[in-house]
Design a protein around this motif. Structure first.
Motif, PDB file in Angstrom:
ATOM      1  N   GLU A   1     -67.141  14.171 -47.438  1.00 13.29           N
ATOM      2  CA  GLU A   1     -68.595  14.152 -47.586  1.00 13.29           C
ATOM      3  C   GLU A   1     -69.078  15.297 -48.464  1.00 13.29           C
ATOM      4  N   GLU A   2     -68.486  16.490 -48.305  1.00 12.35           N
ATOM      5  CA  GLU A   2     -68.864  17.619 -49.139  1.00 12.35           C
ATOM      6  C   GLU A   2     -68.507  17.367 -50.607  1.00 12.35           C
ATOM      7  N   GLU A   3     -67.358  16.721 -50.814  1.00 13.52           N
ATOM      8  CA  GLU A   3     -66.958  16.371 -52.177  1.00 13.52           C
ATOM      9  C   GLU A   3     -67.976  15.415 -52.801  1.00 13.52           C
ATOM     10  N   LYS A   4     -68.429  14.440 -52.036  1.00 16.85           N
ATOM     11  CA  LYS A   4     -69.418  13.479 -52.531  1.00 16.85           C
ATOM     12  C   LYS A   4     -70.750  14.163 -52.815  1.00 16.85           C
ATOM     13  N   GLN A   5     -71.113  15.138 -51.962  1.00 20.86           N
ATOM     14  CA  GLN A   5     -72.376  15.848 -52.149  1.00 20.86           C
ATOM     15  C   GLN A   5     -72.396  16.600 -53.478  1.00 20.86           C
ATOM     16  N   MET A   6     -71.269  17.203 -53.834  1.00 20.01           N
ATOM     17  CA  MET A   6     -71.179  17.914 -55.112  1.00 20.01           C
ATOM     18  C   MET A   6     -71.370  16.958 -56.283  1.00 20.01           C
TER      19      MET A   6
ATOM     20  N   LYS B   1     -85.810  22.551 -60.317  1.00 21.01           N
ATOM     21  CA  LYS B   1     -85.044  23.590 -59.632  1.00 21.01           C
ATOM     22  C   LYS B   1     -83.752  22.979 -59.105  1.00 21.01           C
ATOM     23  N   MET B   2     -82.624  23.639 -59.387  1.00 25.46           N
ATOM     24  CA  MET B   2     -81.315  23.109 -58.989  1.00 25.46           C
ATOM     25  C   MET B   2     -81.154  23.010 -57.478  1.00 25.46           C
ATOM     26  N   THR B   3     -81.721  23.967 -56.740  1.00 26.57           N
ATOM     27  CA  THR B   3     -81.546  23.949 -55.282  1.00 26.57           C
ATOM     28  C   THR B   3     -82.254  22.762 -54.637  1.00 26.57           C
ATOM     29  N   ALA B   4     -83.112  22.064 -55.392  1.00 24.70           N
ATOM     30  CA  ALA B   4     -83.752  20.860 -54.867  1.00 24.70           C
ATOM     31  C   ALA B   4     -82.842  19.647 -54.959  1.00 24.70           C
ATOM     32  N   LEU B   5     -81.754  19.769 -55.728  1.00 26.32           N
ATOM     33  CA  LEU B   5     -80.957  18.594 -56.080  1.00 26.32           C
ATOM     34  C   LEU B   5     -79.629  18.487 -55.339  1.00 26.32           C
ATOM     35  N   GLY B   6     -79.319  19.440 -54.470  1.00 30.39           N
ATOM     36  CA  GLY B   6     -78.042  19.356 -53.777  1.00 30.39           C
ATOM     37  C   GLY B   6     -77.837  20.483 -52.798  1.00 30.39           C
ATOM     38  N   ARG B   7     -76.682  20.433 -52.173  1.00 34.22           N
ATOM     39  CA  ARG B   7     -76.317  21.429 -51.160  1.00 34.22           C
ATOM     40  C   ARG B   7     -76.055  22.780 -51.843  1.00 34.22           C
ATOM     41  N   PRO B   8     -76.742  23.849 -51.427  1.00 35.39           N
ATOM     42  CA  PRO B   8     -76.574  25.138 -52.093  1.00 35.39           C
ATOM     43  C   PRO B   8     -75.203  25.773 -51.888  1.00 35.39           C
ATOM     44  N   GLN B   9     -74.447  25.292 -50.924  1.00 40.26           N
ATOM     45  CA  GLN B   9     -73.072  25.776 -50.721  1.00 40.26           C
ATOM     46  C   GLN B   9     -72.272  25.676 -52.019  1.00 40.26           C
ATOM     47  N   PHE B  10     -72.448  24.577 -52.744  1.00 39.01           N
ATOM     48  CA  PHE B  10     -71.732  24.377 -53.999  1.00 39.01           C
ATOM     49  C   PHE B  10     -72.108  25.448 -55.015  1.00 39.01           C
ATOM     50  N   LEU B  11     -73.416  25.751 -55.134  1.00 38.35           N
ATOM     51  CA  LEU B  11     -73.874  26.754 -56.082  1.00 38.35           C
ATOM     52  C   LEU B  11     -73.327  28.132 -55.741  1.00 38.35           C
ATOM     53  N   LEU B  12     -73.301  28.457 -54.454  1.00 33.93           N
ATOM     54  CA  LEU B  12     -72.757  29.744 -54.016  1.00 33.93           C
ATOM     55  C   LEU B  12     -71.300  29.905 -54.419  1.00 33.93           C
ATOM     56  N   GLN B  13     -70.498  28.918 -54.092  1.00 28.39           N
ATOM     57  CA  GLN B  13     -69.058  29.042 -54.307  1.00 28.39           C
ATOM     58  C   GLN B  13     -68.685  28.947 -55.787  1.00 28.39           C
ATOM     59  N   PHE B  14     -69.367  28.078 -56.516  1.00 28.99           N
ATOM     60  CA  PHE B  14     -69.082  27.961 -57.942  1.00 28.99           C
ATOM     61  C   PHE B  14     -69.520  29.234 -58.673  1.00 28.99           C
ATOM     62  N   SER B  15     -70.639  29.831 -58.245  1.00 28.21           N
ATOM     63  CA  SER B  15     -71.087  31.097 -58.829  1.00 28.21           C
ATOM     64  C   SER B  15     -70.031  32.178 -58.640  1.00 28.21           C
ATOM     65  N   GLU B  16     -69.468  32.245 -57.455  1.00 29.24           N
ATOM     66  CA  GLU B  16     -68.449  33.267 -57.196  1.00 29.24           C
ATOM     67  C   GLU B  16     -67.223  33.058 -58.084  1.00 29.24           C
ATOM     68  N   VAL B  17     -66.822  31.818 -58.241  1.00 29.21           N
ATOM     69  CA  VAL B  17     -65.669  31.519 -59.100  1.00 29.21           C
ATOM     70  C   VAL B  17     -65.934  31.979 -60.539  1.00 29.21           C
ATOM     71  N   LEU B  18     -67.132  31.659 -61.062  1.00 27.31           N
ATOM     72  CA  LEU B  18     -67.459  32.020 -62.445  1.00 27.31           C
ATOM     73  C   LEU B  18     -67.501  33.535 -62.635  1.00 27.31           C
ATOM     74  N   VAL B  19     -68.058  34.236 -61.665  1.00 28.91           N
ATOM     75  CA  VAL B  19     -68.151  35.697 -61.760  1.00 28.91           C
ATOM     76  C   VAL B  19     -66.761  36.317 -61.719  1.00 28.91           C
ATOM     77  N   LYS B  20     -65.900  35.837 -60.823  1.00 25.78           N
ATOM     78  CA  LYS B  20     -64.536  36.387 -60.734  1.00 25.78           C
ATOM     79  C   LYS B  20     -63.733  36.066 -61.998  1.00 25.78           C
ATOM     80  N   TRP B  21     -63.990  34.913 -62.572  1.00 29.29           N
ATOM     81  CA  TRP B  21     -63.281  34.527 -63.792  1.00 29.29           C
ATOM     82  C   TRP B  21     -63.634  35.475 -64.935  1.00 29.29           C
TER      83      TRP B  21
END
Length: 629
Positions: A379-384, A262-282
């Protein structure tokens, strides 16, 4: 990357223009269209002869294939791997799962049982009932006997370490809010002098892709999927090590096994939220540009934007000057055919793009959107980056150990990013065979679009498409969240619509297997009608189970009357095999009880088959039957 230039233009576009488009189902692929156009150019008489030969050849090939027929009423074959005590246990557990009071209060009752009986007797009781029915064992060694027995009767394993934290609702909500909100957003929230209404108007983030405390506990309304909450990077590393151990256990206990992550086990879900929004808007921006060219009534992959008109539209939107726009496409080696389709468009967000440049925040003074990079902490950049690294490590371990990696689906506000990251892994690791499988939730309205677009991409780029088709585990939560927060319900209107969507997606992938032999699908379903539908389509297309292209999957302890007859008939069939210490898999067992309540109330079939087999053994003097393997 020009994406950051496009975002201010998106900010200026009217919301109803930009986000009001509905995705439409994909029809025939580009390759199939080209094939039809080539045939049309041939001499008609020659075309008729050649077509007749091809059809006759196909019919001859199909007639030479033995017809697939499975008897799901044959209890002797279905329960050949079970002794009679196991059959009685199944009956008892399924009966208890149909009692509302026991299911509603299952956690409290288990806690009380532990308190009264003590830890040792409680564990023994659980292993004799719920734990023994749905969980393989406590660790990698204790699960081997069950895995070996199942394999002897034709059923493989998808290993799943099912341990979860036992958090209170308040603890879960706090963890979710802390991990889904960026430091920049927290700072703006704390220092903003604007009213809530002003902030809502100026905030570019869509409601769906923002964290909401009332839905912070993602376990609510979820039946069959385990849930992870972000604590820190060390915890994510621990999850990665657990998945690696699971991969190794799968390699050591079965041939051609699967392991689930499961992806949410591997990192901060903030990244998944924001990247999802970018992909949908694109994608929505592509729909807007397609509408400008009068293509919005066409199927998704049929929408081909004329390059010159596209460039004019981008210039009018203020994305950039004409030389910049022209360089944009030629620099990416796009538009050589004079048109751009959705897959070309999606390729503009590629692995050379700095992820942080895609994450944007509104500039309060100008009203335009700006890259989030300047607002993003180191730190957030490193987390991604660590999240992406963990995914890469797991994929490499899976390939090295000969285990296929199955990425589970999650909530729709995470899923676009999860699917895109899984696709990137498939591009790398599915070149020679299908090592990475993505999961498609067919209760979603856009499921067919997602499947057909990804199949077409695999076809163009020459890698193996791997999919697990499920109906979905988050329906109640997704519907409730959409209603309360205020966005379109992503779920199909009813169960029948979901069935039609499942069969539509499945038939599309089966056709791809029939035509190109480069796709693989797991039919993960407890629905007997869906399994029969799959067998029927395989017969029609001349697909043999020995090709190992079509797999079947069910949960351990459920629907043995489907799994074992399929396995003994030579089909690749797998059980999702959870394992872990008794106390730590109680949340999983709690959901199994809830899921079985719905299944057992809706159908008595499995219980009636169990009774039928017990009676058969009684009348034939086989009550003491022991499986031989």
């Amino acid at each position: 990357m020009p994406f950051s230039k496009v975002m201010p233009a998106l900010a200026r576009a009217k919301p109803d223009q930009l986000f009001g488009m509905r995705l439409r189902s994909t029809v025939a692929s580009t390759q199939r269209k080209e094939l039809k156009s080539e045939e049309a150019q041939l001499d008609s008489s020659c075309a008729l002869v050649e077509t007749r030969d091809v059809i006759n050849g196909a019919k001859a090939h199909r007639s030479s294939q033995p017809k697939i027929s499975i008897d799901f009423d044959n209890t002797q074959e279905a329960y050949k791997s079970k002794d009679t005590l196991e059959l009685f246990r199944s009956l008892l557990v399924f009966k208890l799962c149909s009692v509302d009071f026991l299911v509603d209060k299952n956690k409290e009752l288990m806690f009380l049982s532990k308190k009264v009986l003590g830890q040792r007797l409680f564990e023994k009781l659980m292993k004799m009932t719920f734990y023994g029915q749905f969980v393989a064992g406590e660790d990698q060694d204790s699960i081997k006997p069950l895995i070996e027995k199942n394999q002897a009767f034709g059923v493989g394993s998808v290993l799943d370490y099912s341990v979860e934290e036992d958090l209170t609702q308040e603890e879960a909500e706090k963890k979710e809010m802390d991990s889904c909100v960026s430091e920049a957003e927290k700072e703006n929230h704390e220092t903003s002098i604007y009213t809530a209404q002003d902030t809502e108007c100026m905030d570019h983030r869509e409601k769906k892709y923002k964290a909401h405390r009332q839905f912070g506990d993602r376990r609510g309304g979820v039946i069959s999927a385990r849930t992870y909450f972000y604590a820190d990077e060390a915890k994510c590393d621990h999850h990665m090590e657990t998945f690696i151990n699971c991969i190794k256990a799968s390699a050591g206990s079965s041939v051609d096994g699967f392991s689930a992550i499961k992806m949410t086990a591997l990192g901060r879900p903030q990244f998944l939220l924001q990247f999802s929004e970018v992909l949908v808007k694109w994608r929505r921006f592509f729909n807007l540009l397609a509408a400008h060219q009068g293509l919005d009534g066409m199927a998704l992959l049929e929408q081909k934007l004329e390059l010159e008109k596209l460039q004019d539209s981008l210039i009018k939107l203020g994305v950039g000057a004409k030389p910049d726009i022209e360089n944009w496409f030629t620099g990416e080696k796009l538009g050589s055919s004079g048109t751009i389709d959705l897959l070309d468009w999606n390729s503009l967000i590629n692995d050379t793009t700095i992820i942080s440049n895609l994450l944007v925040v509104p500039n309060m003074e100008t009203g335009h959107l700006e890259p989030l990079l300047s607002k993003f902490t180191d730190e957030e950049e490193k987390q991604m980056k660590r999240m992406l690294q963990r995914m890469d490590v797991l994929a490499k371990h899976a390939v090295e150990n000969g285990v296929r990696l199955m990425v589970d689906a999650e909530q729709t506000y995470f899923q676009p990013a999860i699917s895109r990251l899984t696709l990137e892994m498939q591009r790398i690791f599915n070149r020679e065979k299908p090592n990475i499988f993505n999961t498609y939730q067919c209760y979603l309205k856009e499921a067919y679009d997602n499947v057909s677009v990804d199949v077409e991409l695999s076809r163009r780029e020459g890698w193996y498409f791997g999919a697990k088709l499920v109906r979905g585990a988050y329906m109640y939560q997704e519907r409730s969240r959409a209603t309360e927060i205020g966005y379109e319900d992503p779920i199909n209107p009813d169960y029948e619509a979901t069935n039609r969507m499942y069969h539509k997606c499945l038939e599309y992938v089966l056709e791809e297997i029939h035509l190109n032999k480069a796709a693989n699908v797991m039919v993960a379903s407890h629905n007997e009608d869906t399994v029969k539908f799959t067998l029927e389509k395989m017969n029609e297309m001349g697909l043999s189970p020995t090709e190992n292209k079509v797999y079947f999957g069910q949960l351990l302890g459920m629907c043995d009357q489907i799994s074992f007859p399929l396995g003994q008939a030579g089909f690749p069939v797998y059980k999702y095999v959870p394992y872990g210490p008794v106390n730590e898999v109680i949340p999983y067992l709690s959901r199994r009880a809830q899921e079985n309540r719905g299944i057992m109330k809706g159908s008595q079939r499995e219980r009636s088959l169990l009774w039928k087999e017990i009676q058969r053994r009684l009348f034939n003097g086989q009550l003491l039957y022991k499986p031989v393997y």
